[in-house]
Design a protein around this motif. Structure first.
Motif, short mmCIF file in Angstrom:
data_model
loop_
_atom_site.label_atom_id
_atom_site.label_comp_id
_atom_site.label_asym_id
_atom_site.label_seq_id
_atom_site.Cartn_x
_atom_site.Cartn_y
_atom_site.Cartn_z
N TYR A 16 0.92 -1.33 0.07
CA TYR A 16 0.05 0.13 0.06
C TYR A 16 1.01 1.33 0.05
CZ TYR A 16 -4.67 -2.03 0.47
OH TYR A 16 -5.79 -2.35 0.18
N VAL A 19 2.25 1.96 -3.40
CA VAL A 19 1.48 2.39 -4.37
C VAL A 19 0.95 3.68 -4.06
CG1 VAL A 19 -1.16 2.16 -4.66
CG2 VAL A 19 0.31 0.07 -4.85
N VAL A 20 1.01 3.99 -2.83
CA VAL A 20 0.70 5.45 -2.32
C VAL A 20 1.82 6.40 -3.00
CG1 VAL A 20 0.51 7.08 -0.77
CG2 VAL A 20 -1.02 5.00 -0.58
N GLY A 23 2.05 6.67 -6.68
CA GLY A 23 0.86 7.81 -7.05
C GLY A 23 1.28 9.17 -6.87
N LEU A 24 1.68 9.62 -5.66
CA LEU A 24 2.17 10.60 -5.19
C LEU A 24 3.29 11.32 -6.11
CD1 LEU A 24 2.42 10.71 -1.22
CD2 LEU A 24 1.42 12.54 -2.69
N VAL A 26 3.96 10.28 -9.25
CA VAL A 26 3.58 10.74 -10.67
C VAL A 26 2.67 11.91 -10.59
CG1 VAL A 26 1.73 9.81 -12.34
CG2 VAL A 26 3.39 8.19 -11.28
N GLY A 27 1.90 12.11 -9.84
CA GLY A 27 1.13 13.48 -9.59
C GLY A 27 2.03 14.74 -9.34
N LEU A 28 3.14 14.55 -8.59
CA LEU A 28 3.86 15.73 -8.37
C LEU A 28 4.82 16.04 -9.67
CD1 LEU A 28 4.56 16.94 -5.45
CD2 LEU A 28 6.59 15.41 -5.73
N ALA A 30 4.05 15.34 -12.85
CA ALA A 30 2.88 15.72 -13.48
C ALA A 30 2.92 17.41 -13.77
CB ALA A 30 1.55 15.11 -13.82
N ALA A 31 2.51 17.63 -12.15
CA ALA A 31 2.26 19.05 -11.90
C ALA A 31 3.12 19.93 -12.19
CB ALA A 31 1.65 19.06 -10.41
N LEU A 32 4.36 19.51 -11.68
CA LEU A 32 5.72 20.18 -12.09
C LEU A 32 5.92 20.61 -13.39
CD1 LEU A 32 8.00 18.81 -9.03
CD2 LEU A 32 7.20 21.17 -9.27
#
Lengths: 246, 251
Positions: A16, A19-20, A23-24, A26-28, A30-32
């Motif tokens: 878990y 996975v978390v 995910g974090l 990937v999001g970070l 992408a945003a940057l």
């Protein structure tokens, strides 16, 4: 049974967490990436735009300042002459300004270094108005200060349009099967280095579009070219619908 | 194949956890970027932009002052010339002066006419839309030639009076007219025979093509009972556009 469950829990937890974390990340990332691209693009564009605007305003201000100095001098002379009841300096200035307006309007023949473009249609081909318009527009963009087409002075109201077998210029019809000669006074320093080669490129592109055997185009540099004045009986001289604002 | 109920819900839990983590990562990234932008605002780029904005404001203010001064001087000059023209010995000279000023575009003029607005296709996409969907210098000069041919007597492009040297060219995505960069929409105001000019625009086949959905150029035409077009001298010094011309004696 309990031992088995306990042994499974740590691996479940780490799964878990992994996975978390993924995910974090990937999001970070992408945003940057998105924001960095946008921020730098906007910053560079606004910087460039601002610099261009400043240069444009500085140029306008310099021009306006020169005009104001000229106007101020003009007014001073007018006031002096009106006060003294004589017509010395101001009279000469009005005559000079009248002549300058006449030259600017195309009402005086003018000469200087320039270029001549000759368009000769091959047998059976009819020259299109758009070909003449293109050369006229290119010459304007190149800084031409006076132009004529078949000795018709180009003025503000000059139209160049095809009408069946003719091309109408200043209301005068010229056969589309005859040669057209465009003369222009252009900045002398650029004639041989830029203007003639550029116009030859334009001619080459036009030949490629309309066909090599349709029209012969020659571009010549001229040490002295004379552009005639607009004739007073021409349609382009009309001013009947204009009311000067006092 | 059927899964037990608790297995299905576990799978959903996993999916929701991943999605929430990505969303949280996006938020975190956004806040980091905001923080960095705020930090950079104190940096050299932001300071340079801020300085340029201040410099532009100064130049704009100077321009406004000079333009107002120019209007005052022009009015004063006209008034003095009007007084001077009452002198009978100068009547003929002034009549010719006025005529040439009118023909050269150096007088404000009024009359009935049309306003033609040309604008790029809405939401122009350089990948999918044709190049004609943008307004080019050639589109503007084409429209002007059409209006001159329909009898227009005076014209402006975005407020600048057209003269014998209608200096229009393309520079990147903008149009340059008498050395001034113009942005769309391009507004042509023309004084002349209204019906003839309107008909010329409405019946023109090239304009009809530009209006088609796949090209999508926006063309608007409206008639004006009274238009006032400014003199060229309000925006430019005409002498800069005739310094190469040597008058031929006796012409």
């Amino acid at each position: 049974m309990n031992d088995k469950k306990d042994a499974r829990n740590p691996s479940k937890l780490s799964r878990y967490v992994t996975v978390v974390a993924v995910g974090l990340i990937v999001g970070l990332v992408a945003a940057l990436l998105m924001k960095t691209l946008n921020a730098s693009a906007v910053s560079d564009k606004s910087y460039q735009d601002l610099q261009n605007s400043i240069i444009e305003y500085q140029r306008k201000n310099e021009e306006l300042n020169n005009r104001n100095v000229h106007l101020y001098e003009y007014i001073r002379e007018l006031e002096e002459d009106l006060a003294s009841g004589k017509g010395g300096e101001s009279f000469l200035r009005i005559v000079e300004e009248k002549e300058q307006y006449a030259i600017f309007a195309g009402l005086r023949a003018v000469r200087n270094k320039g270029v001549t473009i000759t368009l000769t249609p091959m047998s059976g081909y009819k020259i299109q108005d758009i070909v003449i318009q293109q050369f006229v527009n290119e010459l304007s963009a190149l800084g031409a200060q006076a132009m004529s087409i078949n000795d018709e002075r180009k003025v503000a109201t000059t139209e160049i349009r095809a009408n069946q077998d003719s091309i109408i210029i200043n209301g005068v019809a010229y056969s589309r099967e005859s040669p057209f000669e465009i003369k222009a006074i252009v900045p002398p320093a650029k004639i041989d280095t830029y203007i003639v080669p550029y116009l030859e490129t334009v001619a080459g592109n036009l030949r490629a579009q309309i066909g090599d055997d349709a029209v012969a185009i020659t571009v010549r540099s001229e040490p002295s070219v004379t552009i005639p004045a607009l004739e007073e009986d021409r349609i382009a001289y009309q001013k009947d619908l204009l009311m000067p604002v006092e | 194949m059927r899964y037990p109920m608790n297995m299905v819900s576990k799978r959903w839990y996993s999916i929701i956890t991943v999605l929430l983590s990505v969303a949280f990562g996006l938020f975190l990234g956004y806040f980091l970027v905001q923080g960095r932008v705020l930090f950079r605002a104190k940096g050299s780029d932001a300071v340079a932009i801020s300085d340029l904005r201040a410099e532009l404001a100064v130049e704009k203010s100077k321009f406004e002052q000079l333009a107002t001064r120019q209007q005052e001087l022009e009015t004063r000059k006209r008034t003095l010339l009007q007084i001077d023209s009452d002198n009978p010995s100068k009547e003929a000279l002034y009549a010719t002066w006025r005529e040439y000023a009118l023909l050269s575009g150096m007088t404000d003029v009024t009359g009935s006419g049309i306003r033609l607005t040309l604008d790029d296709k809405l939401n122009y996409n350089p990948v999918t839309d044709p190049i004609e969907s943008l307004i080019h210098d050639s589109t503007v000069t084409y429209a002007m030639n059409l209006l001159w041919a329909a009898g227009a007597r005076a014209m402006t492009l975005n407020g600048t009076r057209m003269t014998a040297i209608s200096n229009i060219s393309c520079v990147g995505p903008t149009i340059l007219s008498y050395d001034v960069r113009l942005m769309p929409p391009y507004e042509i105001e023309a004084i002349g025979p209204v019906d003839s000019m309107r008909q010329a625009v409405e019946s023109d086949s090239w304009f009809a093509r530009l209006r088609q959905k796949e090209i999508g150029v926006r063309i608007a035409l409206c008639e004006e009972a009274s238009l006032t077009l400014p003199s060229f001298s309000k925006t430019h010094d005409f002498r800069a556009y005739m310094d190469l011309l040597i008058p031929v004696e006796g012409s």
